[in-house]
Scaffold this active site. Structure first.
Site, PDB file in Angstrom:
ATOM      1  N   SER A 142     -31.531  26.822 -18.767  1.00 42.27           N
ATOM      2  CA  SER A 142     -32.405  25.651 -18.886  1.00 42.27           C
ATOM      3  C   SER A 142     -31.620  24.366 -18.640  1.00 42.27           C
ATOM      4  CB  SER A 142     -33.046  25.592 -20.277  1.00 42.27           C
ATOM      5  OG  SER A 142     -33.836  26.743 -20.495  1.00 42.27           O
ATOM      6  N   GLN A 195     -32.900  34.901 -12.756  1.00 45.94           N
ATOM      7  CA  GLN A 195     -33.309  36.316 -12.739  1.00 45.94           C
ATOM      8  C   GLN A 195     -32.569  37.114 -11.675  1.00 45.94           C
ATOM      9  OE1 GLN A 195     -35.335  38.117 -14.787  1.00 45.94           O
ATOM     10  NE2 GLN A 195     -35.678  36.338 -16.082  1.00 45.94           N
ATOM     11  N   THR A 216     -17.029  20.546 -26.306  1.00 48.50           N
ATOM     12  CA  THR A 216     -15.993  21.579 -26.228  1.00 48.50           C
ATOM     13  C   THR A 216     -16.588  22.841 -25.620  1.00 48.50           C
ATOM     14  OG1 THR A 216     -14.949  20.642 -28.165  1.00 48.50           O
ATOM     15  CG2 THR A 216     -14.319  22.903 -27.590  1.00 48.50           C
ATOM     16  N   CYS A 259     -41.170  32.735 -23.019  1.00 44.97           N
ATOM     17  CA  CYS A 259     -41.388  31.316 -23.301  1.00 44.97           C
ATOM     18  C   CYS A 259     -42.857  30.994 -23.501  1.00 44.97           C
ATOM     19  CB  CYS A 259     -40.829  30.480 -22.171  1.00 44.97           C
ATOM     20  SG  CYS A 259     -39.293  31.144 -21.541  1.00 44.97           S
ATOM     21  N   HIS A 316     -27.160  35.491 -20.321  1.00 44.75           N
ATOM     22  CA  HIS A 316     -27.841  36.502 -21.148  1.00 44.75           C
ATOM     23  C   HIS A 316     -28.883  37.317 -20.387  1.00 44.75           C
ATOM     24  CE1 HIS A 316     -31.831  34.611 -22.299  1.00 44.75           C
ATOM     25  NE2 HIS A 316     -31.206  33.532 -21.888  1.00 44.75           N
TER      26      HIS A 316
HETATM   27  C1  PLP Z   1     -34.432  32.799 -18.774  1.00 43.80           C
HETATM   28  C2  PLP Z   1     -34.698  31.873 -17.630  1.00 43.80           C
HETATM   29  C3  PLP Z   1     -34.327  30.519 -17.691  1.00 43.80           C
HETATM   30  C4  PLP Z   1     -33.739  29.909 -18.920  1.00 43.80           C
HETATM   31  O1  PLP Z   1     -32.433  30.325 -19.179  1.00 43.80           O
HETATM   32  P1  PLP Z   1     -31.835  30.110 -20.660  1.00 43.80           P
HETATM   33  O2  PLP Z   1     -30.410  30.503 -20.528  1.00 43.80           O
HETATM   34  O3  PLP Z   1     -32.614  31.009 -21.564  1.00 43.80           O
HETATM   35  O4  PLP Z   1     -32.000  28.664 -20.979  1.00 43.80           O
HETATM   36  C5  PLP Z   1     -34.561  29.733 -16.585  1.00 43.80           C
HETATM   37  N1  PLP Z   1     -35.116  30.233 -15.475  1.00 43.80           N
HETATM   38  C6  PLP Z   1     -35.487  31.531 -15.366  1.00 43.80           C
HETATM   39  C7  PLP Z   1     -36.080  32.031 -14.111  1.00 43.80           C
HETATM   40  C8  PLP Z   1     -35.294  32.382 -16.452  1.00 43.80           C
HETATM   41  O5  PLP Z   1     -35.671  33.661 -16.355  1.00 43.80           O
END
Ligand code: PLP
Length: 395
Positions: free
Chosen positions: A71, A179, A237, A324, A201
């Site tokens: 994000s 993704q 940091t 989300c 993640h």
């Molecule tokens: C999960 C996701 C995000 C957000 O990533 P975070 O590390 O959870 O902030 C943004 N774009 C896409 C396409 C995602 O699948």
């Protein structure tokens, strides 16, 4: 049986990533900005992680900035391109209707600040075209942002073709590759990408670590102000353990990409075939041009939320759209953009697999899902109307 089929929401941290992180908590715990030896040992780890991302993306280390996640990388990418555009009097941005909210909500904020945004329509198969991008270009366009692969329906966009159109027009091109990273090959040179976001993640790295790639010469604007970390472009940091885990996870995911793809594709296709055999069920997004682990279907006459609860009772973790939007009653903006009617979009199910899923788990999903779908339909007054012809079937 317990089946975790929500890998598009987040993944388990791999053993490799965990092992890369552990020494950073109690042995190499220095602040990488400190000049003493413990600090410098942490700085070396940080540099090694940066080199790894650069090498795997075909970028140079100076083009890699670590952030708190996908994000933040998305926010910083869009704001940087927008600021650069504004300096040249160019305040038009092109994106798509099915982006992640990290993009869509940043674009709304930019609109309030005087930018004009064109969101491209999504064709029924869920793949936008370079022609659509070309047709939307204006003389004042400063940025095109199109996601690499969609997080709900898994469709893969023609990133290289869009990159070529943007490069030819002299417009910056950003892709939210959250993704795709670790799942599909990414070469920022070959694909002519100027800015790219990824998040650890989503490929078995830890939560809270993202990467922003920005081509040399594109100045980044700060989203977080403070110290001089990340060449002054991202204060705070550095999360050294997280970044080391992210790099190890990315290395492993890239190394084993072809193997994972070969393993997952038949499992995905078996699941798609089995689920679309349930009457009045439709696959969302192109059957081939999709992530190896993504299945997304709509069952007519069903509420996605009820389906998820019953699946959870049977040990299955799945999603109705993206993590989300879960918790809100609005149907997915992605499925609506695809042209699914509201009633149909409400009955969506996303199963996102990873290499930890087994063939036995796929069989289990194919055993419980038809059962749950029939159970819910039998209880549904809407289904009764559909079946007795008082209401027309939409799929
Ligand atoms: C999960 C996701 C995000 C957000 O990533 P975070 O590390 O959870 O902030 C943004 N774009 C896409 C396409 C995602 O699948």
């Amino acid at each position: 049986m317990n089946v975790y089929a929500d890998n598009a929401a987040t993944t388990a941290v791999s053993k490799t990533a965990l092992e890369a992180m552990l020494p950073c908590f109690q042995e190499v715990y220095g602040n990488p900005s400190s000049l003493h030896s413990p600090g410098q040992r942490a700085a070396e780890k940080l540099a090694a992680a940066r080199d790894l991302f650069a090498r795997r993306l075909n970028a140079s280390p100076r083009e890699i900035t670590f952030t708190s996640g996908g994000s933040e990388a998305d926010n910083q990418a869009l704001r940087s391109a927008a600021a650069l555009g504004a300096r040249k009097g160019k305040k038009h941005i092109i994106s798509t209707k099915f982006e992640h909210h990290a993009i869509l909500h940043t674009l709304s904020a930019l609109e309030k600040e005087g930018f004009t945004v064109t969101l491209l329509d999504i064709p029924p198969e869920g793949v936008v075209t370079a022609e659509q991008v070309r047709a939307a270009l204006r003389t004042d366009t400063c940025l095109v942002s199109v996601m690499f692969a969609n997080n709900e329906i898994g469709t893969i966009q023609p990133i290289g073709e869009i990159g070529a159109v943007c490069r030819e027009a002299g417009v910056l091109f950003h892709t939210d590759a959250v993704q795709a990273a670790g799942h599909l090959p990414i070469d920022v040179e070959a694909l002519q990408i100027d800015l790219l976001s990824l998040s650890a993640h989503k490929f078995h790295g830890p939560k809270g670590v993202g990467v922003l790639y920005a081509r040399k010469g594109i100045p980044l604007v700060n989203v977080i102000y403070g110290g001089a970390q990340e060449r002054g472009k991202r204060a705070g940091t550095e999360n050294v353990p997280g970044i080391c885990g992210a790099a190890a996870a990315f290395d492993e995911a890239c190394e084993k990409m072809a193997e994972h793809q070969a393993y997952l594709t038949p499992l995905r296709d078996k699941l798609i075939a089995g689920l679309t055999a349930i009457p009045h069920t439709v696959l969302n997004g192109d059957a081939q041009r999709r992530l190896p682990g993504n299945v997304n279907v709509c069952f007519e006459g069903i509420e996605g939320e009820s389906l998820l609860l019953l699946l959870d009772d049977r040990g299955v973790a799945a999603s109705s759209g993206s993590a989300c939007t879960s918790g809100s009653l609005d149907p997915s903006h992605v499925l609506l953009a695809l042209g699914r009617p509201h009633e149909v979009a409400h009955g969506s199910l996303r199963l996102s697999l990873c290499e930890y899923n087994t063939p036995e788990e796929i069989d289990y999903l194919l055993a419980v899902l038809p059962e749950i779908v029939s159970y819910l339909r039998n209880m549904s007054p809407v289904w009764d109307e559909l079946e007795t012809g008082r209401r027309p079937h939409l799929i």
